[in-house]
Design a protein around this motif. Sequence first.
Motif, mmCIF file in Angstrom:
data_model
loop_
_atom_site.group_PDB
_atom_site.id
_atom_site.type_symbol
_atom_site.label_atom_id
_atom_site.label_comp_id
_atom_site.label_asym_id
_atom_site.label_seq_id
_atom_site.Cartn_x
_atom_site.Cartn_y
_atom_site.Cartn_z
ATOM 1 N N ILE A 106 -46.583 -11.773 37.118
ATOM 2 C CA ILE A 106 -47.928 -11.318 37.473
ATOM 3 C C ILE A 106 -48.786 -11.265 36.210
ATOM 4 O O ILE A 106 -48.354 -10.749 35.180
ATOM 5 C CB ILE A 106 -47.872 -9.942 38.152
ATOM 6 C CG1 ILE A 106 -47.034 -10.042 39.429
ATOM 7 C CG2 ILE A 106 -49.264 -9.417 38.470
ATOM 8 C CD1 ILE A 106 -46.674 -8.697 40.034
ATOM 9 N N LEU A 107 -49.991 -11.780 36.293
ATOM 10 C CA LEU A 107 -50.843 -11.890 35.109
ATOM 11 C C LEU A 107 -51.505 -10.554 34.761
ATOM 12 O O LEU A 107 -51.660 -9.664 35.613
ATOM 13 C CB LEU A 107 -51.899 -12.963 35.332
ATOM 14 C CG LEU A 107 -51.358 -14.388 35.569
ATOM 15 C CD1 LEU A 107 -52.507 -15.376 35.709
ATOM 16 C CD2 LEU A 107 -50.413 -14.822 34.460
ATOM 17 N N LEU A 108 -51.911 -10.450 33.508
ATOM 18 C CA LEU A 108 -52.460 -9.210 32.965
ATOM 19 C C LEU A 108 -53.620 -8.631 33.774
ATOM 20 O O LEU A 108 -53.660 -7.417 33.991
ATOM 21 C CB LEU A 108 -52.882 -9.432 31.506
ATOM 22 C CG LEU A 108 -53.512 -8.238 30.788
ATOM 23 C CD1 LEU A 108 -52.565 -7.047 30.781
ATOM 24 C CD2 LEU A 108 -53.909 -8.623 29.366
ATOM 25 N N PRO A 109 -54.607 -9.429 34.221
ATOM 26 C CA PRO A 109 -55.714 -8.820 34.978
ATOM 27 C C PRO A 109 -55.255 -8.034 36.207
ATOM 28 O O PRO A 109 -55.747 -6.937 36.474
ATOM 29 C CB PRO A 109 -56.565 -10.032 35.380
ATOM 30 C CG PRO A 109 -56.298 -11.030 34.305
ATOM 31 C CD PRO A 109 -54.847 -10.865 33.971
ATOM 32 N N ASP A 110 -54.298 -8.591 36.967
ATOM 33 C CA ASP A 110 -53.786 -7.891 38.146
ATOM 34 C C ASP A 110 -52.952 -6.678 37.737
ATOM 35 O O ASP A 110 -53.027 -5.611 38.365
ATOM 36 C CB ASP A 110 -52.941 -8.826 39.009
ATOM 37 C CG ASP A 110 -53.785 -9.631 39.996
ATOM 38 O OD1 ASP A 110 -54.918 -9.200 40.284
ATOM 39 O OD2 ASP A 110 -53.313 -10.676 40.468
ATOM 40 N N LEU A 111 -52.139 -6.837 36.707
ATOM 41 C CA LEU A 111 -51.330 -5.711 36.234
ATOM 42 C C LEU A 111 -52.219 -4.534 35.835
ATOM 43 O O LEU A 111 -51.909 -3.375 36.119
ATOM 44 C CB LEU A 111 -50.475 -6.137 35.034
ATOM 45 C CG LEU A 111 -49.373 -7.163 35.292
ATOM 46 C CD1 LEU A 111 -48.717 -7.552 33.972
ATOM 47 C CD2 LEU A 111 -48.334 -6.621 36.253
ATOM 48 N N ASP A 112 -53.316 -4.845 35.187
ATOM 49 C CA ASP A 112 -54.244 -3.816 34.734
ATOM 50 C C ASP A 112 -55.022 -3.226 35.906
ATOM 51 O O ASP A 112 -55.157 -2.003 36.033
ATOM 52 C CB ASP A 112 -55.207 -4.417 33.706
ATOM 53 C CG ASP A 112 -55.965 -3.355 32.930
ATOM 54 O OD1 ASP A 112 -55.561 -2.177 32.968
ATOM 55 O OD2 ASP A 112 -56.966 -3.709 32.264
ATOM 56 N N ALA A 113 -55.516 -4.096 36.781
ATOM 57 C CA ALA A 113 -56.355 -3.646 37.899
ATOM 58 C C ALA A 113 -55.583 -2.788 38.893
ATOM 59 O O ALA A 113 -56.135 -1.849 39.486
ATOM 60 C CB ALA A 113 -56.964 -4.844 38.623
ATOM 61 N N TYR A 114 -54.289 -3.073 39.088
ATOM 62 C CA TYR A 114 -53.513 -2.368 40.102
ATOM 63 C C TYR A 114 -52.595 -1.285 39.532
ATOM 64 O O TYR A 114 -51.693 -0.810 40.205
ATOM 65 C CB TYR A 114 -52.703 -3.369 40.933
ATOM 66 C CG TYR A 114 -53.578 -4.129 41.902
ATOM 67 C CD1 TYR A 114 -53.860 -3.618 43.164
ATOM 68 C CD2 TYR A 114 -54.167 -5.339 41.535
ATOM 69 C CE1 TYR A 114 -54.683 -4.293 44.044
ATOM 70 C CE2 TYR A 114 -54.995 -6.023 42.406
ATOM 71 C CZ TYR A 114 -55.254 -5.496 43.655
ATOM 72 O OH TYR A 114 -56.093 -6.160 44.522
ATOM 73 N N GLY A 115 -52.839 -0.886 38.278
ATOM 74 C CA GLY A 115 -52.161 0.277 37.718
ATOM 75 C C GLY A 115 -50.739 0.054 37.249
ATOM 76 O O GLY A 115 -50.012 1.005 36.975
ATOM 77 N N TRP A 116 -50.312 -1.188 37.106
ATOM 78 C CA TRP A 116 -48.930 -1.462 36.714
ATOM 79 C C TRP A 116 -48.652 -1.061 35.262
ATOM 80 O O TRP A 116 -47.511 -0.799 34.896
ATOM 81 C CB TRP A 116 -48.625 -2.952 36.889
ATOM 82 C CG TRP A 116 -48.505 -3.387 38.312
ATOM 83 C CD1 TRP A 116 -49.419 -3.183 39.308
ATOM 84 C CD2 TRP A 116 -47.420 -4.110 38.900
ATOM 85 N NE1 TRP A 116 -48.976 -3.746 40.478
ATOM 86 C CE2 TRP A 116 -47.754 -4.320 40.252
ATOM 87 C CE3 TRP A 116 -46.219 -4.607 38.413
ATOM 88 C CZ2 TRP A 116 -46.911 -5.002 41.127
ATOM 89 C CZ3 TRP A 116 -45.382 -5.294 39.268
ATOM 90 C CH2 TRP A 116 -45.723 -5.483 40.618
ATOM 91 N N LEU A 117 -49.662 -1.036 34.442
ATOM 92 C CA LEU A 117 -49.453 -0.814 33.005
ATOM 93 C C LEU A 117 -49.305 0.667 32.645
ATOM 94 O O LEU A 117 -49.129 1.006 31.481
ATOM 95 C CB LEU A 117 -50.603 -1.440 32.206
ATOM 96 C CG LEU A 117 -50.785 -2.943 32.415
ATOM 97 C CD1 LEU A 117 -51.930 -3.472 31.571
ATOM 98 C CD2 LEU A 117 -49.503 -3.699 32.090
ATOM 99 N N THR A 118 -49.382 1.533 33.647
ATOM 100 C CA THR A 118 -49.171 2.968 33.410
ATOM 101 C C THR A 118 -48.000 3.518 34.220
ATOM 102 O O THR A 118 -47.735 4.710 34.188
ATOM 103 C CB THR A 118 -50.444 3.768 33.773
ATOM 104 O OG1 THR A 118 -50.790 3.511 35.138
ATOM 105 C CG2 THR A 118 -51.609 3.368 32.880
ATOM 106 N N GLU A 119 -47.299 2.649 34.946
ATOM 107 C CA GLU A 119 -46.216 3.096 35.821
ATOM 108 C C GLU A 119 -44.933 2.303 35.567
ATOM 109 O O GLU A 119 -44.202 1.961 36.494
ATOM 110 C CB GLU A 119 -46.628 2.940 37.295
ATOM 111 C CG GLU A 119 -47.839 3.744 37.710
ATOM 112 C CD GLU A 119 -47.551 5.235 37.805
ATOM 113 O OE1 GLU A 119 -46.395 5.633 37.554
ATOM 114 O OE2 GLU A 119 -48.466 6.003 38.143
#
Length: 273
Positions: free
Chosen positions: A62-75
């Motif tokens: 999954i690319l960075l924009p989606d990871l960032d937009a959907y909260g993956w980078l804090t969970e």
Amino acid sequence: MVKSYLGKHPAARGVLNWNGKSLRKVLGFQPTKLELRHADKANVSGGKLVHWIKLRKSGCQILLPDLDAYGWLTETLILKNLREFVPFDKLLAYQKRLEKRGELAAYFFRDYLDYLRECQQLGYDMSCKEILYPNKLAEKHLQNHLRIEHRRDRLLDQKISERYPQLVEKYEYATKNFCVVVPQNSGDLIAEGRDLIHCVGDYISSFANGFTDIVFLRKAAEPAASYYTMELYDGEILQCRGWDNCDPTKEIHAFLDEFKQNRLTKKRRKRAV
């Protein structure tokens, strides 16, 4: 990333190959131009970059924009646990589906992990798509919780039922004005706590497992109406609480002394003999 590393951010250690001569070798993968533009435009923090790199290295496509937009980078920790149940691509697709339906909650990752663990606990088929990716996640999560609570209550009620005859013989007592009643199931304790506005409902597990004894003190004329609640253990009255945790009156204290003499002290003397 450098700031996080120099600031001794634990997560930044061992993430980059500092001897790499290209971006691919430094990161361990080749980011897309879209990801690089997003990192620059969104001013992604060093901590989030660390999580992005770790996710990509773990095989997440999954690319960075989606990871960032959907909260993956804090969970990241919860995502690691979720991966035991669902692949990352399916997880994002499910998250987007809930968003489209207006059902995506703020604590999606935690709620979803709790839901999946509940399904596992209830013995559901974890290969079934309807189980893994339900519509109305919040509603299904609540249903699972209630089923587990009901199952737990049934087991506790069975234990209470097994203790009941012994407790009746041990504690039931009556005078002209008052009587002592033994609860028969968890519902009795819940109703008692509700009617008297105190926390006896929290004692269900301890009572069922024999860690403490709970009995109800009632007016002889109204044996079904909540009045006072007693906790007893090893021949002692640990507490006696009425409406909103009020203390016993002098009249109640007199009854407790009589009850203790006839039901608690007497029994202890018999055991001593």
